[in-house]
Design an enzyme around this catalytic site. Sequence first.
Site, PDB file in Angstrom:
ATOM      1  N   ARG A 106       0.813  -1.246  -0.525  1.00 10.06           N
ATOM      2  CA  ARG A 106      -0.235   0.182  -0.271  1.00 10.06           C
ATOM      3  C   ARG A 106       1.129   1.603  -0.004  1.00 10.06           C
ATOM      4  O   ARG A 106       1.764   1.447   1.030  1.00 10.06           O
ATOM      5  CB  ARG A 106      -0.607   0.085   1.445  1.00 10.06           C
ATOM      6  CG  ARG A 106      -1.457   1.382   1.356  1.00 10.06           C
ATOM      7  CD  ARG A 106      -2.506   1.338   3.067  1.00 10.06           C
ATOM      8  NE  ARG A 106      -3.396   2.439   2.769  1.00 10.06           N
ATOM      9  CZ  ARG A 106      -2.851   3.788   3.691  1.00 10.06           C
ATOM     10  NH1 ARG A 106      -1.823   2.743   4.506  1.00 10.06           N
ATOM     11  NH2 ARG A 106      -4.211   4.406   3.713  1.00 10.06           N
ATOM     12  N   HIS A 150      -2.838  10.680   0.161  1.00 12.73           N
ATOM     13  CA  HIS A 150      -1.932  10.981   1.293  1.00 12.73           C
ATOM     14  C   HIS A 150      -1.577  12.237   2.341  1.00 12.73           C
ATOM     15  O   HIS A 150      -0.764  12.318   2.440  1.00 12.73           O
ATOM     16  CB  HIS A 150      -1.379   9.513   1.863  1.00 12.73           C
ATOM     17  CG  HIS A 150      -0.552   8.693   2.978  1.00 12.73           C
ATOM     18  ND1 HIS A 150      -1.326   7.982   3.185  1.00 12.73           N
ATOM     19  CD2 HIS A 150      -0.645   9.216   4.035  1.00 12.73           C
ATOM     20  CE1 HIS A 150      -0.977   7.338   4.047  1.00 12.73           C
ATOM     21  NE2 HIS A 150      -0.251   8.378   4.942  1.00 12.73           N
ATOM     22  N   GLU A 196      -6.752   8.661   5.747  1.00 16.99           N
ATOM     23  CA  GLU A 196      -7.863   9.157   7.534  1.00 16.99           C
ATOM     24  C   GLU A 196      -8.019  10.628   7.146  1.00 16.99           C
ATOM     25  O   GLU A 196      -7.755  11.185   7.719  1.00 16.99           O
ATOM     26  CB  GLU A 196      -5.961   9.736   7.936  1.00 16.99           C
ATOM     27  CG  GLU A 196      -5.732   8.445   8.818  1.00 16.99           C
ATOM     28  CD  GLU A 196      -4.415   8.276   9.377  1.00 16.99           C
ATOM     29  OE1 GLU A 196      -3.439   9.237   9.935  1.00 16.99           O
ATOM     30  OE2 GLU A 196      -4.132   7.122   9.633  1.00 16.99           O
ATOM     31  N   ASN A 337      -7.534   2.520   9.912  1.00 16.96           N
ATOM     32  CA  ASN A 337      -6.008   2.041  10.095  1.00 16.96           C
ATOM     33  C   ASN A 337      -5.950   2.275  11.791  1.00 16.96           C
ATOM     34  O   ASN A 337      -7.103   3.196  12.531  1.00 16.96           O
ATOM     35  CB  ASN A 337      -5.325   3.771  10.094  1.00 16.96           C
ATOM     36  CG  ASN A 337      -5.082   4.001   9.018  1.00 16.96           C
ATOM     37  OD1 ASN A 337      -4.608   3.269   7.380  1.00 16.96           O
ATOM     38  ND2 ASN A 337      -4.493   5.279   8.478  1.00 16.96           N
ATOM     39  N   TYR A 339      -4.899   2.299  16.134  1.00 14.99           N
ATOM     40  CA  TYR A 339      -3.256   3.004  17.106  1.00 14.99           C
ATOM     41  C   TYR A 339      -3.922   2.849  18.377  1.00 14.99           C
ATOM     42  O   TYR A 339      -3.352   1.938  19.002  1.00 14.99           O
ATOM     43  CB  TYR A 339      -2.766   3.353  16.231  1.00 14.99           C
ATOM     44  CG  TYR A 339      -1.838   3.879  15.519  1.00 14.99           C
ATOM     45  CD1 TYR A 339      -0.607   2.692  15.154  1.00 14.99           C
ATOM     46  CD2 TYR A 339      -2.232   4.301  14.105  1.00 14.99           C
ATOM     47  CE1 TYR A 339       0.262   3.215  14.090  1.00 14.99           C
ATOM     48  CE2 TYR A 339      -1.797   4.195  12.998  1.00 14.99           C
ATOM     49  CZ  TYR A 339      -0.439   3.852  12.862  1.00 14.99           C
ATOM     50  OH  TYR A 339       0.048   3.151  11.558  1.00 14.99           O
ATOM     51  N   GLU A 405      -3.347  -0.125   8.052  1.00 15.31           N
ATOM     52  CA  GLU A 405      -2.926   0.241   9.647  1.00 15.31           C
ATOM     53  C   GLU A 405      -2.424  -0.102  10.572  1.00 15.31           C
ATOM     54  O   GLU A 405      -3.500   0.294  11.013  1.00 15.31           O
ATOM     55  CB  GLU A 405      -2.195   1.928   9.411  1.00 15.31           C
ATOM     56  CG  GLU A 405      -1.543   2.750   8.248  1.00 15.31           C
ATOM     57  CD  GLU A 405      -1.354   4.178   7.986  1.00 15.31           C
ATOM     58  OE1 GLU A 405      -0.729   4.217   9.201  1.00 15.31           O
ATOM     59  OE2 GLU A 405      -1.080   4.746   7.194  1.00 15.31           O
TER      60      GLU A 405
END
Length: 520
Positions: A106, A150, A196, A337, A339, A405
Amino acid sequence: MLMKSNSFAMMMNLLGAILLVSIASVANALTKNDFPPHFLFGASTSAYQVEGAANEDGRKPSILDTFAHAGNGGLFKGDGDIASDQYHKYKDDVKLMAEMGLDAYRFSISWSRLIPDGRGPINPKGLEYYNKLINELTSQGIQAHVTLHHWDLPQTLEDEYGGWVSRRIIKDFTAYADVCFREFGDRVKHWTTVNEGNVESLEGYDLGFLAPQRCSPSSMSNCSKGNSSTEPYLVTHHMLLSHASAAKLYRTKYKAKQRGLIGFNILGFGLLPLTNTSEDIIATKRAQDFLIGWYMNPFIFGEYPDSMKNDVGSRLPYFTARESSLVKGSIDFLGFNFYYALYIKNNPKSVQKENRYTSDMAVEFKPYTGIGTPTDEIPVIPWVLEGLLHSLKNDYGNFPIYIHEIGQKTSRNSSLDDWSRVKSMHVYIGSLLDMLRNGLNIRGCFVWSFLDVFELLYGYEKSYGLYFIDMKDPTLRRQPKLSSVWYSNFLNNRIMDSKITMKIEEKSSISNTSLMHATT
Ligand SMILES: *[C@@H]1O[C@H](CO)[C@@H](O)[C@H](O)[C@H]1NC(C)=O
Ligand SMILES: *[C@@H]1O[C@H](CO)[C@@H](O)[C@H](O)[C@H]1NC(C)=O
Ligand SMILES: *[C@@H]1O[C@H](CO)[C@@H](O)[C@H](O)[C@H]1NC(C)=O
Ligand SMILES: *[C@@H]1O[C@H](CO)[C@@H](O)[C@H](O)[C@H]1NC(C)=O
Ligand SMILES: *[C@@H]1O[C@H](CO)[C@@H](O)[C@H](O)[C@H]1NC(C)=O
């Protein structure tokens, strides 16, 4: 003597066999073979963070170049002028990916490398670079999963009309997407329009921490322009409409022939109520509307969540009937994504001093730091990810998801034995098996990041890569970290070295039982 040594050898063999069996029972519990055959494993990067060659071959600056060169509001030192120099080293990098056994890579296209002024003439050298990269990947059997935006909007468009703040972005973005579909779509089957979007709107236009650093004046940041009460909503609105316009173009002009899919990427915050009071539980739902429903409600239902309409009022743009039907159903998949998790506490609107996106949410955030997690590590919380994905499934249906991610952060210059990253990958990838068994429609998983890159929040201080790059080494040699060995073993269905398996358990702050649970 002979007798004795024979039985000694036999005993050792037996011991060895027992040891091997017990190690294998752990290690074998987690290989790619345990996953459905079409489940993809990959790794991620993005253009400005990995390519370097920022001023070469006709590329013009993006808002990230400007942000980095202006000193990033003091967040970190450095810029992406050289980064990981993938622009020159793409062949070697693709070779490493093939050796590792990645199904997919990616990456993103630098809009201002392909079309330096954002619209108008195509840069032949930019076109050539992405063709070479994509050809190299496909010749090695690695799928190219491509993101169009991005964070790195061409600076010219920012200067000309404020970039995403203006409706004019829709036309320019669609024309850029058209070039990408036309030139690369014969080989690229997975397109993500925006990375995002929710965080770019929040960090770039409300808090003003990241590019393009627009916000209302506040004690937290020094923005020279912007309006935190209106722009985050405009930016997201224009991202949704740009995505929808590009998706419509793809479906009408290219899809029948190219047979690809088009998706959108958001950051999935894990949200946990701080207490069990109904106020905090309702506040958590509201925060999820603001952070995720902001995009998912339009994609699935064609309109913003009711909580946002109520709280934001006339500052929230609205979709016309035509726009609503354009946005609704415009994603084939969601890129996700993941985290961090945050605790949410209700913080009534009546006590807020200003009208800005983060205040409109009427919550207080407290980071979830995990139990026994070293302060520098990202807590490994697969149950939070699973809970979040189940709540999306309940709210929006079981549409396809790519985990775009997941990753663990370490000091850039720390040891190549990156145990915390190995542990994080082992636990998250193991937990994906549970998530699939529990009915979640996850199609693939990408690790951030394939190699050490220029990090948007940490420059070159911290990194997430499977390969270490010493920025002081003029050759920028890629040095495998332990995590790359672990991932490679996993992807190639190799029984893991016993030292690794045992060390994962030893280093794990998660109990053996939950580790076993995660892997069986
Ligand atoms: C932001 O925009 C709103 C609505 O146009 C306006 O009332 C407000 O004064 C602006 N705030 C700033 C800081 O410019
Ligand atoms: C904003 O800029 C002023 C003047 O340069 C500086 O003193 C202050 O620390 C800055 N504030 C932040 C939050 O960066
Ligand atoms: C909330 O309730 C659940 C279930 O009763 C319990 O497990 C959890 O510990 C409680 N959380 C808090 C913060 O009180
Ligand atoms: C690694 O980087 C950190 C932060 O930049 C620094 O404090 C530390 O001394 C460095 N360690 C080594 C071994 O270079
Ligand atoms: C896992 O189990 C082994 C063997 O029982 C033990 O030595 C080790 O300390 C345990 N690890 C953790 C993290 O509890």
